[in-house]
Motif scaffolding. Structure first.
Motif, PDB file in Angstrom:
ATOM      1  N   ASP A 400      21.279  39.630  42.427  1.00  0.00           N
ATOM      2  CA  ASP A 400      20.359  40.372  41.578  1.00  0.00           C
ATOM      3  C   ASP A 400      21.089  41.339  40.652  1.00  0.00           C
ATOM      4  OD1 ASP A 400      18.214  39.112  42.743  1.00  0.00           O
ATOM      5  OD2 ASP A 400      17.979  40.649  44.299  1.00  0.00           O
ATOM      6  N   GLU A 401      22.367  41.552  40.941  1.00  0.00           N
ATOM      7  CA  GLU A 401      23.121  42.491  40.131  1.00  0.00           C
ATOM      8  C   GLU A 401      23.480  41.862  38.790  1.00  0.00           C
ATOM      9  OE1 GLU A 401      26.505  43.587  42.357  1.00  0.00           O
ATOM     10  OE2 GLU A 401      25.375  44.306  44.085  1.00  0.00           O
ATOM     11  N   SER A 402      23.662  42.692  37.815  1.00  0.00           N
ATOM     12  CA  SER A 402      24.075  42.226  36.502  1.00  0.00           C
ATOM     13  C   SER A 402      25.501  41.687  36.580  1.00  0.00           C
ATOM     14  CB  SER A 402      23.992  43.388  35.509  1.00  0.00           C
ATOM     15  OG  SER A 402      24.431  42.957  34.238  1.00  0.00           O
ATOM     16  N   TYR A 403      25.704  40.513  36.038  1.00  0.00           N
ATOM     17  CA  TYR A 403      27.013  39.858  36.143  1.00  0.00           C
ATOM     18  C   TYR A 403      28.011  40.487  35.174  1.00  0.00           C
ATOM     19  CZ  TYR A 403      30.586  36.221  35.665  1.00  0.00           C
ATOM     20  OH  TYR A 403      31.775  35.531  35.608  1.00  0.00           O
ATOM     21  N   LEU A 404      29.140  40.892  35.712  1.00  0.00           N
ATOM     22  CA  LEU A 404      30.215  41.450  34.908  1.00  0.00           C
ATOM     23  C   LEU A 404      31.405  40.499  34.973  1.00  0.00           C
ATOM     24  CD1 LEU A 404      30.085  45.226  35.979  1.00  0.00           C
ATOM     25  CD2 LEU A 404      29.077  44.144  33.948  1.00  0.00           C
ATOM     26  N   ARG A 405      31.486  39.624  33.983  1.00  0.00           N
ATOM     27  CA  ARG A 405      32.586  38.644  33.973  1.00  0.00           C
ATOM     28  C   ARG A 405      33.943  39.335  33.987  1.00  0.00           C
ATOM     29  NH1 ARG A 405      36.512  36.371  34.666  1.00  0.00           N
ATOM     30  NH2 ARG A 405      37.458  34.692  33.456  1.00  0.00           N
ATOM     31  N   TYR A 406      34.070  40.411  33.285  1.00  0.00           N
ATOM     32  CA  TYR A 406      35.353  41.114  33.217  1.00  0.00           C
ATOM     33  C   TYR A 406      35.272  42.467  33.926  1.00  0.00           C
ATOM     34  CZ  TYR A 406      36.129  37.456  29.801  1.00  0.00           C
ATOM     35  OH  TYR A 406      36.249  36.228  29.200  1.00  0.00           O
ATOM     36  N   GLY A 407      34.574  42.458  35.049  1.00  0.00           N
ATOM     37  CA  GLY A 407      34.418  43.687  35.821  1.00  0.00           C
ATOM     38  C   GLY A 407      35.751  44.222  36.318  1.00  0.00           C
ATOM     39  N   LEU A 408      35.838  45.530  36.457  1.00  0.00           N
ATOM     40  CA  LEU A 408      37.090  46.198  36.838  1.00  0.00           C
ATOM     41  C   LEU A 408      37.226  46.203  38.356  1.00  0.00           C
ATOM     42  CD1 LEU A 408      36.899  49.167  34.309  1.00  0.00           C
ATOM     43  CD2 LEU A 408      37.982  46.923  34.020  1.00  0.00           C
ATOM     44  N   THR A 409      37.774  45.145  38.899  1.00  0.00           N
ATOM     45  CA  THR A 409      37.935  45.003  40.339  1.00  0.00           C
ATOM     46  C   THR A 409      39.257  45.603  40.803  1.00  0.00           C
ATOM     47  OG1 THR A 409      38.986  42.859  40.092  1.00  0.00           O
ATOM     48  CG2 THR A 409      36.582  42.880  40.285  1.00  0.00           C
ATOM     49  N   ALA A 410      39.388  45.735  42.113  1.00  0.00           N
ATOM     50  CA  ALA A 410      40.586  46.370  42.670  1.00  0.00           C
ATOM     51  C   ALA A 410      41.849  45.558  42.372  1.00  0.00           C
ATOM     52  CB  ALA A 410      40.413  46.548  44.179  1.00  0.00           C
ATOM     53  N   ASP A 411      41.760  44.248  42.448  1.00  0.00           N
ATOM     54  CA  ASP A 411      42.944  43.414  42.197  1.00  0.00           C
ATOM     55  C   ASP A 411      43.014  42.930  40.744  1.00  0.00           C
ATOM     56  OD1 ASP A 411      40.933  41.562  42.140  1.00  0.00           O
ATOM     57  OD2 ASP A 411      41.709  40.317  43.774  1.00  0.00           O
ATOM     58  N   GLY A 412      42.068  43.347  39.932  1.00  0.00           N
ATOM     59  CA  GLY A 412      42.096  42.970  38.524  1.00  0.00           C
ATOM     60  C   GLY A 412      41.498  41.605  38.232  1.00  0.00           C
ATOM     61  N   VAL A 413      41.168  40.857  39.264  1.00  0.00           N
ATOM     62  CA  VAL A 413      40.596  39.523  39.085  1.00  0.00           C
ATOM     63  C   VAL A 413      39.092  39.619  39.246  1.00  0.00           C
ATOM     64  CG1 VAL A 413      40.587  37.132  39.869  1.00  0.00           C
ATOM     65  CG2 VAL A 413      42.689  38.491  40.011  1.00  0.00           C
ATOM     66  N   THR A 427      30.046  35.770  27.316  1.00  0.00           N
ATOM     67  CA  THR A 427      30.782  35.360  26.129  1.00  0.00           C
ATOM     68  C   THR A 427      32.274  35.461  26.420  1.00  0.00           C
ATOM     69  OG1 THR A 427      29.046  36.178  24.672  1.00  0.00           O
ATOM     70  CG2 THR A 427      31.227  35.855  23.702  1.00  0.00           C
ATOM     71  N   ALA A 428      32.999  34.379  26.122  1.00  0.00           N
ATOM     72  CA  ALA A 428      34.446  34.390  26.308  1.00  0.00           C
ATOM     73  C   ALA A 428      35.112  34.099  24.977  1.00  0.00           C
ATOM     74  CB  ALA A 428      34.855  33.345  27.351  1.00  0.00           C
ATOM     75  N   ASP A 429      35.790  35.064  24.412  1.00  0.00           N
ATOM     76  CA  ASP A 429      36.546  34.824  23.189  1.00  0.00           C
ATOM     77  C   ASP A 429      37.744  35.778  23.153  1.00  0.00           C
ATOM     78  OD1 ASP A 429      35.642  37.300  22.301  1.00  0.00           O
ATOM     79  OD2 ASP A 429      33.992  36.458  21.135  1.00  0.00           O
ATOM     80  N   GLY A 430      38.389  35.842  22.012  1.00  0.00           N
ATOM     81  CA  GLY A 430      39.590  36.651  21.926  1.00  0.00           C
ATOM     82  C   GLY A 430      39.358  38.096  21.537  1.00  0.00           C
ATOM     83  N   LEU A 431      38.119  38.448  21.306  1.00  0.00           N
ATOM     84  CA  LEU A 431      37.821  39.830  20.903  1.00  0.00           C
ATOM     85  C   LEU A 431      37.921  40.772  22.094  1.00  0.00           C
ATOM     86  CD1 LEU A 431      34.701  39.155  18.652  1.00  0.00           C
ATOM     87  CD2 LEU A 431      36.971  39.872  17.869  1.00  0.00           C
ATOM     88  N   THR A 432      38.277  42.003  21.795  1.00  0.00           N
ATOM     89  CA  THR A 432      38.163  43.033  22.828  1.00  0.00           C
ATOM     90  C   THR A 432      36.709  43.083  23.286  1.00  0.00           C
ATOM     91  OG1 THR A 432      39.978  44.341  21.963  1.00  0.00           O
ATOM     92  CG2 THR A 432      38.327  45.514  23.250  1.00  0.00           C
ATOM     93  N   HIS A 433      36.531  43.214  24.605  1.00  0.00           N
ATOM     94  CA  HIS A 433      35.173  43.092  25.123  1.00  0.00           C
ATOM     95  C   HIS A 433      34.914  44.130  26.215  1.00  0.00           C
ATOM     96  CE1 HIS A 433      37.868  40.017  27.009  1.00  0.00           C
ATOM     97  NE2 HIS A 433      37.627  40.807  28.035  1.00  0.00           N
ATOM     98  N   THR A 434      33.638  44.231  26.526  1.00  0.00           N
ATOM     99  CA  THR A 434      33.214  45.080  27.632  1.00  0.00           C
ATOM    100  C   THR A 434      33.365  44.313  28.939  1.00  0.00           C
ATOM    101  OG1 THR A 434      30.944  44.287  27.586  1.00  0.00           O
ATOM    102  CG2 THR A 434      31.489  46.118  26.108  1.00  0.00           C
ATOM    103  N   GLU A 435      33.006  44.971  30.034  1.00  0.00           N
ATOM    104  CA  GLU A 435      33.064  44.274  31.321  1.00  0.00           C
ATOM    105  C   GLU A 435      32.126  43.061  31.338  1.00  0.00           C
ATOM    106  OE1 GLU A 435      33.544  46.730  35.041  1.00  0.00           O
ATOM    107  OE2 GLU A 435      32.948  48.327  33.651  1.00  0.00           O
ATOM    108  N   HIS A 447      41.331  49.848  26.345  1.00  0.00           N
ATOM    109  CA  HIS A 447      42.240  50.427  27.336  1.00  0.00           C
ATOM    110  C   HIS A 447      41.987  49.846  28.724  1.00  0.00           C
ATOM    111  CE1 HIS A 447      44.925  53.355  29.081  1.00  0.00           C
ATOM    112  NE2 HIS A 447      43.970  53.816  29.886  1.00  0.00           N
ATOM    113  N   GLU A 448      40.726  49.818  29.134  1.00  0.00           N
ATOM    114  CA  GLU A 448      40.408  49.344  30.486  1.00  0.00           C
ATOM    115  C   GLU A 448      40.741  47.864  30.667  1.00  0.00           C
ATOM    116  OE1 GLU A 448      36.739  52.368  31.708  1.00  0.00           O
ATOM    117  OE2 GLU A 448      36.306  50.328  31.034  1.00  0.00           O
ATOM    118  N   GLN A 449      40.462  47.054  29.667  1.00  0.00           N
ATOM    119  CA  GLN A 449      40.731  45.620  29.814  1.00  0.00           C
ATOM    120  C   GLN A 449      42.229  45.323  29.758  1.00  0.00           C
ATOM    121  OE1 GLN A 449      38.496  43.127  30.557  1.00  0.00           O
ATOM    122  NE2 GLN A 449      37.055  44.816  30.874  1.00  0.00           N
TER     123      GLN A 449
END
Length: 580
Positions: A400-413, A427-435, A447-449
């Motif tokens: 039920d949680e919102s999916y964060l494809r690039y979420g900031l996990t402990a191991d980075g994956v 969305t997956a592309d070469g632009l800087t993106h949010t989580e 910075h975070e990504q």
């Protein structure tokens, strides 16, 4: 067999002729036959850019021990003809006391042969072949060699029968007659080496090229899709994968160019397929932008670069280690990725499998830096161990949680959803993106990504696979090298040991990220370090120096292709060092 022959642990020979004369086929028959008899060995070929009519040579080394590299000098040279030989005869010097067999009707030997300290005997190879209806000079050459070095005829004939089976019994019998004719002719020749008995005549070994071994390792890693544009010397990777992938329900697409190739595997990987491409330096240069796309979008892919002499199109059929810089530093921006390099033909299986494991686990591009010298070498190897990695992408699990494809996990994956997976759209592309994957120009997202992508690689446990440390662990003299130069360095240790000189070898399989801690531990106690590589500018030396201090007495041994650095050259550097 020649009554004056003496046994040796290793014998090397070359068969030369015009392209299409069958020199390489003859060498392949002899190598395969030696493997069936329990010996080790390898074959490299020297060819020009022409498909037919240029120069061609099979360089073969047979041994009672695993052969790590090709011999610098050859005990026997058989010339089917001397056409175009001047272009490459410098690559295959005849050893002092060696034997050269040539057809008097095929022209005069080149000056390099006439000047060598060897015995030249004339043999009417062409006439012997013509005496057998349908006979060929390369089969006469096979007979000459097996008589001189002591390979069993029936084992060779089993190999010939296997290769000529599709042409019928008459072709096989013609081959036998030619081989027997060559053997008879060789009985009158001077003393040569014969191979010492194999230690285990019943051993099961593989005859495989480095390119085939890379393909096998990729399959073991879980690759199910490949896309590539043919390029020398990488094409055999694709030739191996095409039928192999089809047999397991996978697919290979021959793309229209290298740009299409890498973008196809990015797309296939985005769709859930572990994917690979293979190319050489000019192709890798074209792939740089998309390699950055895979890094930014965290799409796992494997790129095999079988290096050749550069720059540009260079010498397509010869080897060099000069793509290190572009593989490690060629991407624009700080595009984190991994670069690894196999240490031998046998190691190509493991390294390719490891590369797939890293790519899939970290969701990152991995470059495998092979080169022509191991990619196109045919080698008899012990069957490689079947290594198991727990390779699995971190999957998206619907919630039920919102999916964060690039979420900031402990191991980075972060979890990677499949296209169409409910709740997993992103969305997956070469632009800087949010989580979430939405394009962003915010400093915080950049910075975070950046940190996320760097951390997942820095925190990954590469373990003991970073490289090898061999030889006398107590020695203060180290040969430091990487990739394919490992074989020559290993044999240099043996040469030094024969002289009573101890040394050790440290060779890197993990090129980037740089294995700083592991290398520093491996170099502990060193006072002298010889850095060996096949590049003009010393790319590896500069790469090492940019990552760690080398507070030792240092030497560099580096040279551009096509002439490879041999074990004797490496050993002499250490020997000379000791006496200073």
């Amino acid at each position: 067999m020649n009554a004056l022959s003496h046994q040796a642990k290793t014998v090397s020979f070359a068969i030369v002729g015009t392209g299409g004369a069958g020199a390489i086929t003859a060498g392949s028959i002899l190598l395969e036959s030696a493997g069936k008899s329990g010996w080790y060995g390898l074959l490299t070929r020297s060819v020009g850019p022409q498909i037919r009519g240029g120069e061609a040579a099979a360089l073969v080394r047979l041994s009672t021990e695993p052969a790590a590299c090709m011999s610098k000098e050859f005990d026997i040279l058989v010339a089917i003809d001397w056409k175009n030989a001047n272009r490459f005869i410098g690559n295959m010097p005849v050893a002092a006391g060696g034997l050269v067999i040539c057809d008097p009707a095929a022209g005069d030997p080149p000056k390099a042969v006439l000047d060598a300290d060897c015995t030249i005997v004339q043999c009417p190879i062409g006439e012997l072949a013509k005496a057998v209806p349908g006979g060929r000079e390369n089969m006469i050459s096979v007979g000459l060699i097996i008589e001189l070095i002591g390979l069993p005829l029936e084992t060779v004939m089993n190999t010939v029968s296997s290769k000529l089976q599709s042409k019928g019994e008459k072709a096989i019998e013609t081959g036998r007659l030619c081989i027997e004719s060559g053997m008879q002719a060789a009985q009158a020749f001077p003393q040569t080496k014969t191979l010492a008995p194999a230690k285990d005549q019943d051993a099961k070994r593989w005859l495989i090229t480095g390119n085939e071994a890379v393909g096998l390792g990729a399959l073991r890693g879980g690759i199910t899709f490949a896309a590539a544009y043919p390029i020398t010397p990488a094409t055999e990777v694709l030739e191996y994968l095409a039928p192999a992938l089809a047999s397991i329900g996978g697919a290979l697409v021959q793309a229209e160019d290298e740009l299409a190739s890498i973008n196809m595997i990015i797309g296939a990987s985005f769709g859930g397929r572990a994917s690979i491409t293979a190319t050489s330096g000019p192709g890798l240069a074209l792939m740089m932008e998309s390699l950055g796309l895979a890094a930014a979008s965290e799409t796992p892919i494997v790129i095999v670069d079988v290096m050749r002499v550069g720059p540009s199109t260079g010498i397509a059929t010869k080897s060099e280690q000069s793509d290190l810089n572009i593989a490690v530093y060629g991407l624009h921006g700080d595009a984190d990725h991994v670069v690894v390099a196999p240490l031998s033909v046998s190691d190509c299986v493991f390294t390719a499998q490891w590369a797939v494991h890293i790519a899939e686990t970290l969701q990152t591009p991995v470059v495998v830096l092979s080169d022509q010298s191991i990619g196109q070498a045919n080698v008899l190897i012990d069957i490689p161990a079947d290594v198991t990695f727990l390779t699995k992408r971190k999957p998206y699990v619907a919630s039920d949680e919102s999916y964060l494809r690039y979420g900031l996990t402990a191991d980075g994956v972060s979890p990677m959803a499949l296209p169409g997976q409910p709740g997993g759209q992103y969305t997956a592309d070469g632009l800087t993106h949010t989580e979430r994957g939405s394009p962003s120009s915010a400093r915080v997202d950049q910075h975070e990504q950046m940190i996320k992508r760097a951390n997942k690689i820095e925190k990954f446990e590469f373990g003991d696979y970073w490289g090898v440390s061999e030889g006398d662990a107590a020695s203060d003299t180290v040969i430091l090298t990487w990739g394919s130069m490992t074989g020559a360095a290993r044999e240099a240790l043996d040469l030094l040991s024969d002289q009573g000189i101890s040394a050790r070898l440290v060779s890197l399989r993990q090129i980037s990220p740089f294995p700083t801690d592991a290398l520093q531990a491996a170099l502990k106690g060193a006072k002298r370090v010889l850095v060996v590589e096949q590049s003009f500018s010393g790319q590896f030396y500069r790469h090492v120096r940019s990552n760690i201090d080398l507070p030792y007495d240092l030497k560099q041994l580096n040279r551009e292709g096509p002439y490879e650095i041999g074990p004797d050259e490496i050993a002499s550097q250490i020997t000379d060092w000791k006496v200073q």
